[in-house]
Enzyme design. Sequence first.
Site, PDB file in Angstrom:
ATOM      1  N   HIS A 202       0.722  -1.385  -0.113  1.00 31.44           N
ATOM      2  CA  HIS A 202      -0.020   0.020  -0.159  1.00 31.44           C
ATOM      3  C   HIS A 202       0.835   1.114  -0.068  1.00 31.44           C
ATOM      4  O   HIS A 202       0.445   2.276  -0.681  1.00 31.44           O
ATOM      5  CB  HIS A 202      -0.855  -0.026   1.413  1.00 31.44           C
ATOM      6  CG  HIS A 202      -1.913  -1.012   1.173  1.00 31.44           C
ATOM      7  ND1 HIS A 202      -1.798  -2.452   1.142  1.00 31.44           N
ATOM      8  CD2 HIS A 202      -3.417  -0.726   1.025  1.00 31.44           C
ATOM      9  CE1 HIS A 202      -2.953  -2.837   1.132  1.00 31.44           C
ATOM     10  NE2 HIS A 202      -4.074  -2.093   1.045  1.00 31.44           N
ATOM     11  N   HIS A 244       2.034  -4.310   9.100  1.00 35.36           N
ATOM     12  CA  HIS A 244       3.441  -3.697   8.487  1.00 35.36           C
ATOM     13  C   HIS A 244       4.237  -3.191   9.761  1.00 35.36           C
ATOM     14  O   HIS A 244       3.604  -2.789  10.591  1.00 35.36           O
ATOM     15  CB  HIS A 244       3.432  -3.052   7.340  1.00 35.36           C
ATOM     16  CG  HIS A 244       2.896  -3.598   5.978  1.00 35.36           C
ATOM     17  ND1 HIS A 244       3.316  -4.529   5.291  1.00 35.36           N
ATOM     18  CD2 HIS A 244       1.527  -3.222   5.417  1.00 35.36           C
ATOM     19  CE1 HIS A 244       2.629  -4.807   4.300  1.00 35.36           C
ATOM     20  NE2 HIS A 244       1.237  -4.007   4.423  1.00 35.36           N
TER      21      HIS A 244
END
Length: 288
Positions: A202, A244
């Site tokens: 992303h 993440h």
Amino acid sequence: MPAIPSSRSRTRDRNNVLSRPEFMSLNQPLWSGNSESQGNSRRPGQPKHQANLPCDPQEPTDNANKDRKEPTKLPEEDCIQLNPSFKGIAMSSLLAIDICLSKRLGVCAYTSSSWGTVRSMVTLLAFTGHGITWIIGTIVCLTRSNTLAEQEVLVNLLLALLLDVMTVAGVQKLIKRKGPWEMSPGFLDYCVMDVYSFPAAHASRAAMVSKFLLSHLVLAVPLRILLVLWAFLVGMSRVLLGRHHLTDMACGFALGLLHFSLVETVWLSSSTCQTLISIGTLSWSSFY
């Protein structure tokens, strides 16, 4: 008669004491070796004729080999290096700090987390940077575009998105780093092969798209600021969701800028884009 010396009398008394029945075991001779004692000794349930049989000295001692266990080897990550290098110490420290900060920032990882009430909003923000969203949106805009300039920009953007998806998926498959909370990816993540943590897909996509739009669209200053802020928030939203690490997000931003530079280097011309559009829509002019 001459008197008996005291030393000889003490020796005779000691021998008399050792000859008593309770001290008879002290006068028994020692065995020559363990092998003879093992060979001549009889087990409780063993007959006498089997106990007197001589032992074969070449018979393998299987019981002794079974009892002897090999030392277990510890995994490499559990072993302590006695003389670690400065580079190794620095990398280990940075990774430990990264994991600690990433877990602390994962405040929306679960609904029971400290910021669990805004988890749906953070998930929606992260969805705006998903690969499926941008690829489908670019294809829809390409089908509705009328000018050659718009089609040229949209085709190059679509190729940049595909390049980003394939590159990030390849690096993730190579590194195979899991997230700080080790969550299983969703269905849409499997569709764009966003399975592992490093690098953040992303963040890479948001950085590439924002840089692409800033370079090829004429936007006002407030919109340009909002576009940069959107890219940062998209990358940060995945950290808040526990997907993440911070280093994954930083490397994702760097990889997205690298993708933009590569697309600008191999920019497709308008004629090439029209050829690709014709191939994609199967509208060959020779067929008419």
